[in-house]
Design an enzyme around this catalytic site. Structure first.
Site, PDB file in Angstrom:
ATOM      1  N   LYS A 144     -31.150  62.186 -23.852  1.00 51.82           N
ATOM      2  CA  LYS A 144     -31.724  63.160 -24.791  1.00 51.82           C
ATOM      3  C   LYS A 144     -30.632  64.017 -25.447  1.00 51.82           C
ATOM      4  CE  LYS A 144     -35.953  61.828 -24.022  1.00 51.82           C
ATOM      5  NZ  LYS A 144     -35.814  60.732 -23.049  1.00 51.82           N
TER       6      LYS A 144
HETATM    7  C1  PLP Z   1     -41.974  59.992 -25.354  1.00 54.61           C
HETATM    8  C2  PLP Z   1     -41.509  60.262 -23.952  1.00 54.61           C
HETATM    9  N1  PLP Z   1     -42.266  60.992 -23.144  1.00 54.61           N
HETATM   10  C3  PLP Z   1     -41.904  61.281 -21.876  1.00 54.61           C
HETATM   11  C4  PLP Z   1     -40.710  60.818 -21.373  1.00 54.61           C
HETATM   12  C5  PLP Z   1     -40.350  61.110 -19.943  1.00 54.61           C
HETATM   13  O1  PLP Z   1     -39.219  61.938 -19.843  1.00 54.61           O
HETATM   14  P1  PLP Z   1     -38.511  62.097 -18.420  1.00 54.61           P
HETATM   15  O2  PLP Z   1     -37.648  60.912 -18.224  1.00 54.61           O
HETATM   16  O3  PLP Z   1     -37.712  63.378 -18.553  1.00 54.61           O
HETATM   17  O4  PLP Z   1     -39.586  62.217 -17.414  1.00 54.61           O
HETATM   18  C6  PLP Z   1     -39.885  60.039 -22.166  1.00 54.61           C
HETATM   19  C7  PLP Z   1     -38.610  59.533 -21.628  1.00 54.61           C
HETATM   20  O5  PLP Z   1     -37.781  58.989 -22.282  1.00 54.61           O
HETATM   21  C8  PLP Z   1     -40.273  59.752 -23.499  1.00 54.61           C
HETATM   22  O6  PLP Z   1     -39.517  59.007 -24.291  1.00 54.61           O
END
Ligand code: PLP
Length: 402
Positions: A200
């Site tokens: 990110k």
């Molecule tokens: C659209 C979206 N939502 C949620 C997430 C989940 O994020 P995390 O890995 O911090 O749980 C991601 C992860 O890439 C994502 O792309």
């Protein structure tokens, strides 16, 4: 064939600043949730211009804990987009509720807001819009949809009563730092869940944060306390507050979860936050070079900056006009031969086995399929040089001419 030049898709941008911050934490004698996490929470809230923020171990945890705080569970429905990563929908199933997937609008990566309104039933408790690629959804339109269906909402607890309508929980995994209609990501939805995963724009290696809007009848401090309890075993005092030799005692209020952020992670985040504007301006340069370099080709690109919105430049999604998925996959292989990593965002959820097994069929999501069919995401990150960006644009020109 291996290219001299290698352009990774999304390497972490870690400077001496973050390394020194982490070293200080490692030497401090306190490495799990403590003063750095609290400082990072304050900084996130200041950045997003919200009263408070909670930092947890991932965006997934943020989404799930938010659903749990709202008391959403079996018998409830929660709506999200078919065009997203599984985390937006799997958390709904984790709390025992039913995920309802809505198609994107034709030619768009944003949920079809009219379909969203139609999908709201007497069982709907929340909607999870997805801010794809760093561009926020149209939250004005989403509020319209939930207010239009206000009469169908049956609150089942005091918090749901305070909202009196379907609650909007932004999946803002991609949109930290973005703005639309004068609102920053974090200020627009009722709750906003960010990801600080390694790929990110701002990373803590793994991590996430939640912010929420002020609403009458909703106590900010009480919500914060609920996140603390839920993310740390329902324990009424965290390890930091009971570190004094004679302060051992604690109570377990509920059988909760374990998804707190560590101070080591928060230290990376604090360093990243100090460099955020500088990293953002590098992303912006790459976007400018791509936009210019691809403008005469049969390549559709996302509009990252417009009069009503400002993206955070998270992902550079393109669509190769009139091309098939098969062509795009060959195109991606040719990019790889030239040292350029690319990706696909996303294969729609109804095309994945788990969602097929739940009864979802891609035939019911024609717009999502159309977006996926010729999508290729180009590398975009703050480690790229302008020269790298020119090289990617030039390589694409050559490949498309073949
Ligand atoms: C659209 C979206 N939502 C949620 C997430 C989940 O994020 P995390 O890995 O911090 O749980 C991601 C992860 O890439 C994502 O792309």
């Amino acid at each position: 064939m291996c290219s001299e030049r290698q352009i990774p898709f999304s390497p972490p941008d870690i400077s001496e600043e973050e390394i020194q911050q982490v070293i200080r934490v490692l030497k401090s004698g306190w490495i799990t949730t403590g003063p750095k996490t609290k400082r990072f929470e304050q900084k996130i809230a200041e950045f997003c211009r919200t009263k408070k923020a909670v930092c947890l171990s991932s965006a997934t945890a943020c989404l799930e804990m938010t659903l749990r705080i709202l008391g959403i569970g079996p018998g409830d429905e929660v709506i999200t987009s078919a065009y997203t990563y599984t985390a937006s929908a799997s958390v709904i199933a984790h709390v025992g509720a039913i995920p309802v997937l809505v198609d994107v609008a034709k030619g768009s990566y944003e949920m079809d807001y009219t379909q969203l309104e139609h999908a709201i039933t007497e069982r709907t408790k929340a909607v999870i819009p997805v801010d794809l690629a760093g561009i926020m959804c149209d939250y004005d339109r989403i509020y319209d949809a939930v207010y239009q269906k206000k009469e169908l909402f049956h609150p089942q607890n005091d918090l749901q009563k305070a909202f009196g309508r379907v609650v909007i929980i932004a999946d803002a995994a991609h949109s930290f730092g973005a703005a639309r209609h004068g609102m920053l990501s974090g200020q627009a939805a009722d709750f906003t869940c960010f990801s600080f995963h390694a790929v990110k724009n701002l990373t803590t290696a793994e991590g996430g944060a939640v912010t929420w809007r002020g609403m009458s009848g909703i106590d900010y401090e009480e919500l914060y306390r609920k996140y603390m309890l839920l993310s740390l075993h329902g324990q009424d005092r965290d390890a930091f507050s009971k570190r004094e030799a004679d302060a051992w005692e604690y109570d377990i209020i509920s059988l909760a979860y374990k998804c707190n952020m560590t101070d080591v992670a928060a230290a990376i985040g604090l360093g990243q936050l100090d460099r955020y504007e500088e990293m953002m301006s590098r992303r912006k340069k790459v976007i400018g070079i791509y936009n210019e370099g691809l403008k005469d080709l049969k390549v559709q690109v996302l509009n990252h900056f417009g009069p009503a919105h400002r993206s955070n430049g998270h992902l550079y999604l393109t669509r190769l006009t009139d091309k098939s998925r098969e062509y795009c996959d060959i195109f991606m292989r040719k990019l790889a031969q030239k040292g350029i990593s690319s990706n696909v965002h996303y294969k729609p959820l109804p095309m994945h086995t788990a969602y097929k097994n739940m009864g979802f069929r891609i035939e019911n999501y024609p717009n999502a399929y159309e977006m996926f069919e010729n999508e290729v995401t180009l590398p975009l990150n703050s480690k790229m040089t302008e020269d790298d960006a020119y090289y990617v644009a030039e390589t694409i020109k050559r490949i498309l001419k073949d």
